[in-house]
Design a protein around this motif. Structure first.
Motif, short mmCIF file in Angstrom:
data_model
loop_
_atom_site.label_atom_id
_atom_site.label_comp_id
_atom_site.label_asym_id
_atom_site.label_seq_id
_atom_site.Cartn_x
_atom_site.Cartn_y
_atom_site.Cartn_z
N LEU B 270 0.83 -0.93 -0.18
CA LEU B 270 -0.03 -0.46 -0.08
C LEU B 270 0.72 1.12 -0.17
O LEU B 270 2.03 1.19 0.41
CB LEU B 270 -0.73 -0.20 1.58
CG LEU B 270 -2.04 -0.77 1.44
CD1 LEU B 270 -3.19 -0.85 2.07
CD2 LEU B 270 -3.07 -0.92 0.18
N VAL B 271 -0.10 2.30 -0.21
CA VAL B 271 0.66 3.71 -0.11
C VAL B 271 0.10 4.72 0.33
O VAL B 271 -1.51 4.49 -0.62
CB VAL B 271 1.80 3.72 -2.09
CG1 VAL B 271 2.12 5.83 -1.58
CG2 VAL B 271 2.68 2.95 -2.04
N LEU B 272 -0.25 5.64 0.73
CA LEU B 272 -1.41 5.86 1.93
C LEU B 272 -0.68 7.54 0.43
O LEU B 272 0.30 7.90 0.62
CB LEU B 272 -1.34 6.65 2.65
CG LEU B 272 -1.13 5.56 3.59
CD1 LEU B 272 -1.68 6.00 5.32
CD2 LEU B 272 -2.70 4.72 3.36
N TYR B 273 -2.25 8.31 -0.04
CA TYR B 273 -2.17 9.80 -0.53
C TYR B 273 -2.75 10.46 -0.44
O TYR B 273 -3.79 10.14 0.25
CB TYR B 273 -1.49 9.21 -1.84
CG TYR B 273 -2.50 8.58 -2.90
CD1 TYR B 273 -3.41 8.03 -2.77
CD2 TYR B 273 -3.55 10.00 -3.57
CE1 TYR B 273 -4.47 7.16 -3.63
CE2 TYR B 273 -4.66 9.34 -4.10
CZ TYR B 273 -5.11 8.00 -4.08
OH TYR B 273 -6.50 7.91 -4.83
N ASP B 274 -2.88 11.79 -0.41
CA ASP B 274 -3.30 12.70 -0.52
C ASP B 274 -4.18 13.07 -1.87
O ASP B 274 -3.86 13.39 -2.21
CB ASP B 274 -2.97 14.21 -0.27
CG ASP B 274 -3.31 15.02 0.43
OD1 ASP B 274 -5.11 15.20 -0.04
OD2 ASP B 274 -2.87 16.11 1.16
N ALA B 275 -5.59 12.73 -1.42
CA ALA B 275 -6.87 12.28 -2.78
C ALA B 275 -6.77 13.81 -3.17
O ALA B 275 -6.80 14.56 -4.44
CB ALA B 275 -7.60 11.71 -2.46
N ASP B 276 -6.83 15.16 -2.13
CA ASP B 276 -7.14 16.27 -2.70
C ASP B 276 -6.02 17.42 -3.37
O ASP B 276 -5.90 18.20 -3.97
CB ASP B 276 -7.11 17.17 -1.00
CG ASP B 276 -8.53 17.08 -0.42
OD1 ASP B 276 -9.24 16.31 -1.80
OD2 ASP B 276 -8.51 17.16 0.69
N ARG B 277 -4.77 16.52 -3.36
CA ARG B 277 -3.27 16.69 -3.86
C ARG B 277 -2.90 16.59 -5.82
O ARG B 277 -2.45 17.13 -6.09
CB ARG B 277 -2.60 17.48 -3.43
CG ARG B 277 -2.49 17.80 -2.13
CD ARG B 277 -1.24 18.16 -1.17
NE ARG B 277 -0.11 19.24 -2.04
CZ ARG B 277 0.90 18.05 -2.28
NH1 ARG B 277 0.81 17.37 -1.57
NH2 ARG B 277 1.72 18.72 -3.28
#
Lengths: 251, 584
Positions: B270-277
């Protein structure tokens, strides 16, 4: 006015049956066969002819449909009320209609030639497709012939279908069908209408259903679609026998 | 900040031997059906080479991915919504089957059925599209191992962007393999191109899927994907693509391509990411900054604020733990050795690659120098501009800096580990030269070279609150050719409601596959007529004969051989149904 039994059958029974088949058939097809609901494009096999044939046919057809809408749905009194004379209407409708028909028929001819001449495309043609092509070409050609025969060759203002066919068509929609109006209509139009009704009855069972899924919502949605896995799972109707056990309520 | 989880993959290209096992097992699992003969969810390309489909990377021609407008907005390169709808009757940028290859089979039947004659019968190739004889002139890996590359290599889109002299030298200097699957992008242009809204990115794990019931076959996704990893099934008229084996991922198993990779070069996590950016990063002005921009979208799973944000978005705790243990996060962030494929397409792809050092080592070794020596390798990396530029054309939009840094890290690991193998200390100065510590390099070595199964694949299972529905959830691809699927129906191929893939089917199948006898019924009290050849009495259908000398079929349990068929008395008594088979 007296209406013959034939008139009742052709201009009352057949239209309503056609409509019922179209609606019920489409709902049935959508429920039974969502997976089969596609354009079944053959572009992968052949691009060169499709590039001309398909846009010609589809755009031509869109104008043909628009023309039918104007001619059948808009009452003559409305156009006259805004000052469009019968002569002017006839000129516009005939010229534009002929142009659209030429484009659509040209496209259809290219498409049919392509379908027959390109091996993989022909192999991908089902029996249903072939049947559909007969009625599709039949409606297009009979309509084009009706226009040529009654509007162009006949001279003058041509045959004024807005006195007969159009009111009959509208009468079907407000459930007071006036079959008598169709009695004196030229045979070319009668044939066209009957073939077209057969095409509509066939519609839900052919690839033509793709017309109902025109992606009109595409311009209004965000580009990237997200869906939850759970949403897609729970959107499925629960199978029988899986009702949750609930405590009976005491009164 | 909107925290989302993305299941992603890293491939270590140094370890790819180009065996195509991933492609073959993937094909067996997913695309061994009619209409998908030419579909390779996973393919392995020899680079330099044309790729599959031919020259797919040439976006001037194929118009995939996004472009940045003058006003700094993102736009689909093939045209926005209005243009998509205007060209819906004919997609002008769709590759034809000849840009892939015309699928074929061989007339194997000729080998058996041709009459006796002077000449040995041959199995001629037959087109699967037209049924005609065909001469095979291209396939999914036609230029494998640079085969025929003198004729085709100059068309490699990456080489075209490099200087002229390069192409001639390149073939002598290096070659490597590039396995490719769907990138499951953070900003997928295929999804954006779909007029029907049938393609979607899963909220939970970011897997990009096609809803087969909603796809209407407009084919815009094929054009939209710059990697050409969405395929059009020409029999069903629907788009299909790599699913990242989501039914396996959901239960914690690696994808088929990863599981079967003999080089053990694939990592899943998994990778966590910031969907807003995501949008902002994808619209970065300079394509060479897209790598940094994409990295900045990722979120550190150990950061308490990120953990808090993840919980707020409903990401379960075991998923957060999995993200912290993710090998992908280590390779992308901690070691910074993984790079995305073609970041310049602005889709923020999520299958990353560790560029290969082996070509450099080979060059050094073949010139008579020590290919394991740190300093020699460092020097070679900066001198061998051609491989560097080529790799940069693939992974960093042409910026050689990040590629060089990765290769130096790999070189440091290689030379340092030789010292360790020779019984010496890990040379800290080698590690320091690439900005790492000796321990860190050895950790990286463990992940890259030892590559234990449980370290390569850290896959949290999907949450089982919905397990019962999962049982009956039809797999989006299992239509034609699946269990119980018919052929062409009246509405075209595979119309109708599909038989769901169910746990019940699964167990029935596996029971049949593992049963001791292929003839007998698998369940006591049930009769399997499938193996009955029409002669005599099928085994187990009637009550057993009275015990007697009649035969071994007598009073045995249903698993045993049946009574001998009437006309086949000459068959050996221990071969039920006259089969010559030996299974028992």
């Amino acid at each position: 006015m007296d209406v013959s039994a034939d008139g009742i059958i052709f201009w009352v029974v057949v239209p309503y049956v056609t409509f019922a088949v179209l609606v019920v058939g489409s709902i049935w097809r959508y429920r039974y066969d969502k997976f089969g609901w596609t354009t079944r494009s053959s572009e992968l096999y052949e691009k060169r002819l499709l590039r001309y044939g398909s846009p010609l046919f589809h755009y031509g057809l869109l104008f043909v449909v628009l023309g039918h809408f104007l001619g059948l749905v808009i009452p003559k009194s409305w156009t006259e009320a805004v000052g469009i004379s019968e002569g002017f209407y006839h000129f516009i409708a005939t010229s534009m209609g002929t142009a659209a028909a030429v484009v659509a028929v040209a496209g259809l001819l290219i498409l049919i030639y392509r379908r027959r001449a390109t091996g993989p495309v022909f192999l991908a043609t089902t029996r249903m497709d072939k049947t559909m092509y007969v009625f599709l070409a039949g409606s297009l050609l009979s309509g084009a012939w009706a226009t040529v025969e009654t509007q162009i060759l006949a001279g003058g203002h041509g045959y004024d279908y807005r006195e007969t066919i159009s009111p009959w068509f509208r009468s079907l929609w407000y459930l007071q069908p006036e079959a008598a109006l169709m009695a004196g209509v030229p045979a070319a139009f009668q044939v066209h209408i009957l073939v077209a009704m057969l095409l509509f009855a066939l519609w839900p069972f052919t690839r033509l259903v793709h017309a109902f899924s025109a992606p009109v919502q595409y311009p209004f949605r965000p580009y990237v679609v997200y869906r939850s896995r759970e949403a897609s799972v729970s959107s499925r109707a629960p199978r029988p026998g899986w009702d949750p056990s609930e405590t009976p309520r005491r009164h | 900040m909107k925290v989302m989880a993305q299941m992603s993959m890293v491939m270590n290209l140094d370890k790819c031997i180009g065996c195509h096992t991933c492609s073959v097992t993937c094909k067996q699992a997913w695309t061994n059906r009619t209409g998908t003969e030419y579909v390779w969810f996973n393919n392995v390309e020899t680079r330099p080479g044309l790729g599959y489909p031919r020259t797919y990377e040439d976006q001037e021609t194929w118009q995939g991915g996004w472009v940045r407008t003058k006003r700094g907005k993102l736009k689909l390169r093939a045209g926005g919504r209005a243009k998509k709808l205007a060209t819906i009757f004919h997609n002008p940028k769709l590759p034809s089957i000849h840009d892939y290859y015309e699928p074929w089979t061989y007339e194997y039947d000729m080998l058996l059925s041709s009459p006796q004659g002077q000449h040995t019968p041959v199995a001629k190739p037959k087109s699967l599209l037209s049924g005609d004889d065909m001469s095979i002139s291209w396939s999914a890996n036609w230029d494998d191992d640079l085969g025929g590359s003198t004729a085709t290599m100059q068309d490699d889109p990456i080489l075209k962007h490099m200087s002229e002299h390069v192409a001639e030298e390149l073939e002598q200097t290096f070659m490597f393999y590039l396995p490719r699957i769907c990138e499951h992008c953070l900003n997928p242009s295929c999804v954006a191109s779909c007029p029907s809204g049938a393609m979607y990115k899963r909220v939970e794990d970011g897997i990009v899927l096609v809803d087969q019931d909603q796809c209407r076959g407009w084919r815009m996704c094929v054009t939209g994907c710059p990697y050409k990893k969405v395929y059009f099934n020409h029999k069903t008229g629907k788009a299909e693509k790599c699913t990242l084996c989501y039914p396996r991922i959901e239960v914690g198993l690696p994808t088929v391509c990863s599981e079967t990779c003999v080089g053990r070069l694939r990592y899943l996590g998994l990778v966590l990411y910031d969907a807003d950016r995501v949008g902002e990063a994808a619209a970065t002005e300079d394509t060479r900054d897209l790598l940094t921009a994409q990295r900045s979208v990722f979120l550190d799973p150990n950061d308490p604020e990120v953990i808090e944000g993840a919980r707020r978005e409903g990401i379960p705790d075991d998923w957060i733990t999995a993200a912290q243990r993710s090998p992908i996060w280590k390779l992308i962030h901690d070691y910074e050795v993984a790079l995305p494929l073609h970041p310049e397409y602005r889709t923020l792809p999520m299958v990353w690659y560790i560029p290969p050092l082996s070509p450099v080592v080979d060059v050094v070794a073949s010139s008579g120098n020590d290919g394991e020596d740190g300093r020699t390798l460092f020097a070679a990396i900066s001198q061998l501009r051609i491989p560097l530029e080529y790799l940069a054309g693939l992974f960093t939009a042409g910026d050689t800096g990040p590629v060089e840094r990765v290769l130096r890290k790999l070189a440091a690991m290689r030379s340092g580990m030789r010292e360790v193998n020779l019984g010496r200390e890990f040379p800290e100065e080698t590690a320091a030269a690439v900005g790492m510590s000796g321990d860190q390099v050895q950790e990286m070595y463990r992940l890259l070279a030892i590559a234990k199964y449980e370290e390569r694949y850290v896959i949290p299972t999907a949450h089982t609150e919905v397990a019962r529905e999962l049982e009956e959830m039809a797999c989006s691809l299992d239509f034609e050719g699946g269990p119980g699927m018919g052929g062409a129906g009246p509405f075209g191929s595979s119309s109708g409601t599909p038989t769901p893939v169910a746990v019940e089917n699964f167990h029935a199948l596996s029971a049949r596959q593992t049963a001791d006898s292929p003839y007998g019924p698998s369940t006591p009290g049930r009769v399997n007529l499938l193996n009955w050849d029409g002669n005599g009495r099928p085994s187990g259908l009637f009550p057993p004969d009275e015990p007697g000398p009649s035969g071994p079929g007598g009073g045995e349990p249903p698993d045993g051989p049946g009574s001998l068929p009437g006309g086949r008395q000459d068959a050996a008594p221990d071969q039920p149904g006259g089969f010559d088979g030996s299974a028992r």
